[in-house]
Design a protein around this motif. Structure first.
Motif, PDB file in Angstrom:
ATOM      1  N   PHE A   1       0.418   5.698  -1.725  1.00 42.71           N
ATOM      2  CA  PHE A   1       0.488   6.756  -0.958  1.00 42.71           C
ATOM      3  C   PHE A   1       1.833   7.680  -1.237  1.00 42.71           C
ATOM      4  O   PHE A   1       1.954   8.898  -1.092  1.00 42.71           O
ATOM      5  N   LYS A   2       2.586   7.125  -2.361  1.00 38.05           N
ATOM      6  CA  LYS A   2       3.654   7.877  -2.808  1.00 38.05           C
ATOM      7  C   LYS A   2       3.381   8.601  -4.291  1.00 38.05           C
ATOM      8  O   LYS A   2       4.066   9.175  -4.699  1.00 38.05           O
ATOM      9  N   ARG A   3       2.264   7.948  -4.627  1.00 37.98           N
ATOM     10  CA  ARG A   3       1.941   8.375  -6.130  1.00 37.98           C
ATOM     11  C   ARG A   3       1.499   9.818  -6.228  1.00 37.98           C
ATOM     12  O   ARG A   3       0.621  10.354  -5.320  1.00 37.98           O
ATOM     13  N   ARG A   4       2.012  10.611  -7.025  1.00 39.85           N
ATOM     14  CA  ARG A   4       1.475  11.959  -7.192  1.00 39.85           C
ATOM     15  C   ARG A   4       1.469  12.434  -8.464  1.00 39.85           C
ATOM     16  O   ARG A   4       2.085  11.918  -9.574  1.00 39.85           O
ATOM     17  N   SER A   5       1.035  13.451  -8.946  1.00 38.49           N
ATOM     18  CA  SER A   5       0.734  14.086 -10.456  1.00 38.49           C
ATOM     19  C   SER A   5       2.006  14.717 -10.619  1.00 38.49           C
ATOM     20  O   SER A   5       2.323  15.865  -9.899  1.00 38.49           O
ATOM     21  N   VAL A   6       2.729  14.448 -11.621  1.00 36.93           N
ATOM     22  CA  VAL A   6       4.106  15.237 -11.921  1.00 36.93           C
ATOM     23  C   VAL A   6       4.055  16.033 -13.178  1.00 36.93           C
ATOM     24  O   VAL A   6       3.587  15.105 -14.439  1.00 36.93           O
TER      25      VAL A   6
ATOM     26  N   LEU B   1       0.254   4.466 -13.895  1.00 31.87           N
ATOM     27  CA  LEU B   1       0.642   5.650 -12.916  1.00 31.87           C
ATOM     28  C   LEU B   1       1.460   5.016 -11.425  1.00 31.87           C
ATOM     29  O   LEU B   1       2.559   5.325 -11.329  1.00 31.87           O
ATOM     30  N   LEU B   2       1.022   3.748 -11.063  1.00 32.72           N
ATOM     31  CA  LEU B   2       1.629   3.122  -9.909  1.00 32.72           C
ATOM     32  C   LEU B   2       2.980   2.462 -10.277  1.00 32.72           C
ATOM     33  O   LEU B   2       3.922   2.534  -9.633  1.00 32.72           O
ATOM     34  N   GLN B   3       2.865   1.893 -11.371  1.00 33.99           N
ATOM     35  CA  GLN B   3       4.244   1.250 -11.879  1.00 33.99           C
ATOM     36  C   GLN B   3       5.248   2.298 -12.322  1.00 33.99           C
ATOM     37  O   GLN B   3       6.290   2.049 -11.905  1.00 33.99           O
ATOM     38  N   ALA B   4       4.734   3.587 -12.909  1.00 32.22           N
ATOM     39  CA  ALA B   4       5.708   4.587 -12.884  1.00 32.22           C
ATOM     40  C   ALA B   4       6.538   4.996 -11.485  1.00 32.22           C
ATOM     41  O   ALA B   4       7.532   5.158 -11.445  1.00 32.22           O
ATOM     42  N   THR B   5       5.561   5.266 -10.502  1.00 28.31           N
ATOM     43  CA  THR B   5       5.981   5.619  -9.245  1.00 28.31           C
ATOM     44  C   THR B   5       7.106   4.501  -8.666  1.00 28.31           C
ATOM     45  O   THR B   5       8.190   4.701  -8.237  1.00 28.31           O
TER      46      THR B   5
ATOM     47  N   MET C   1       0.939  -1.308   0.100  1.00 22.33           N
ATOM     48  CA  MET C   1       0.063   0.145   0.025  1.00 22.33           C
ATOM     49  C   MET C   1       0.829   1.197  -0.033  1.00 22.33           C
ATOM     50  O   MET C   1       0.454   2.223  -0.447  1.00 22.33           O
ATOM     51  N   SER C   2       2.021   1.318   0.409  1.00 22.32           N
ATOM     52  CA  SER C   2       2.847   2.529   0.396  1.00 22.32           C
ATOM     53  C   SER C   2       3.243   3.112  -0.696  1.00 22.32           C
ATOM     54  O   SER C   2       3.187   4.250  -0.884  1.00 22.32           O
ATOM     55  N   LEU C   3       3.016   2.262  -1.921  1.00 23.18           N
ATOM     56  CA  LEU C   3       3.317   2.754  -3.349  1.00 23.18           C
ATOM     57  C   LEU C   3       2.117   3.762  -3.766  1.00 23.18           C
ATOM     58  O   LEU C   3       2.496   4.795  -4.234  1.00 23.18           O
TER      59      LEU C   3
END
Length: 166
Positions: free
Chosen positions: A5-10, A100-104, A1-3
């Protein structure tokens, strides 16, 4: 789940190129998404030429990050593959989120630019990229190395949670 919470729009990227291997990793993650009746109605156009990224960045006022990204992933909904046409937006939404999650996970920045269902946006993208009529341009995902670290804010809001009934 931590992934999650790290994802954001860049929206700002460095000049460093994202490798084809990393793009393949993102696409594999996207194709791992759940879909209605397991139809997997997605297709993709990977855009890397500067002039094409610039043209896409001018297709609507919120598409500006496309010009700076290393690569763009245009997600398409293939109407010939969809078993339940009315679910294609949900299928592509799940696919996009996986990308998006894989990118993070890969240390990349990304942002999802919405094109569908706004007709003038989708028509311009469809025409520019020679997308066949049986495919719906759903979104453009900008991918690159983030130009700066950004703060991720937790969005949990207890007031929006209801149990058993509203």
């Amino acid at each position: 789940m931590s992934l999650i919470f790290k994802r954001r729009s860049v929206r700002k990227f460095t000049d460093e190129e994202v490798s084809d291997d990393l793009i393949e990793s993102l696409l594999k993650a996207g194709m791992q998404a759940p879909s209605s009746c397991n139809s997997q109605p997605w297709e993709f156009v990977v855009v890397s030429k500067s002039e094409d990224k610039q043209a896409i960045s001018e297709m609507h006022r919120f598409a500006k990050p496309a010009a700076e990204a290393s690569k763009l992933i245009v997600t398409l909904g293939n109407l010939n593959e969809a078993k339940v046409i009315g679910m294609i937006e949900q299928d592509l939404g799940a696919c996009n989120e996986n990308i998006l999650l894989q990118a993070t996970h890969e240390g990349l920045g990304s942002v999802w630019l919405g094109f569908h269902p706004i007709e003038d946006r989708t028509l311009r993208l469809k025409e520019y990229l020679d997308i066949p009529d049986y495919c719906i341009p759903f979104s453009v995902i900008c991918v690159g190395y983030p130009a700066h670290d950004g703060e991720v804010k937790l969005r949990y809001d207890e007031s929006k949670v209801h149990f058993d009934k509203y």
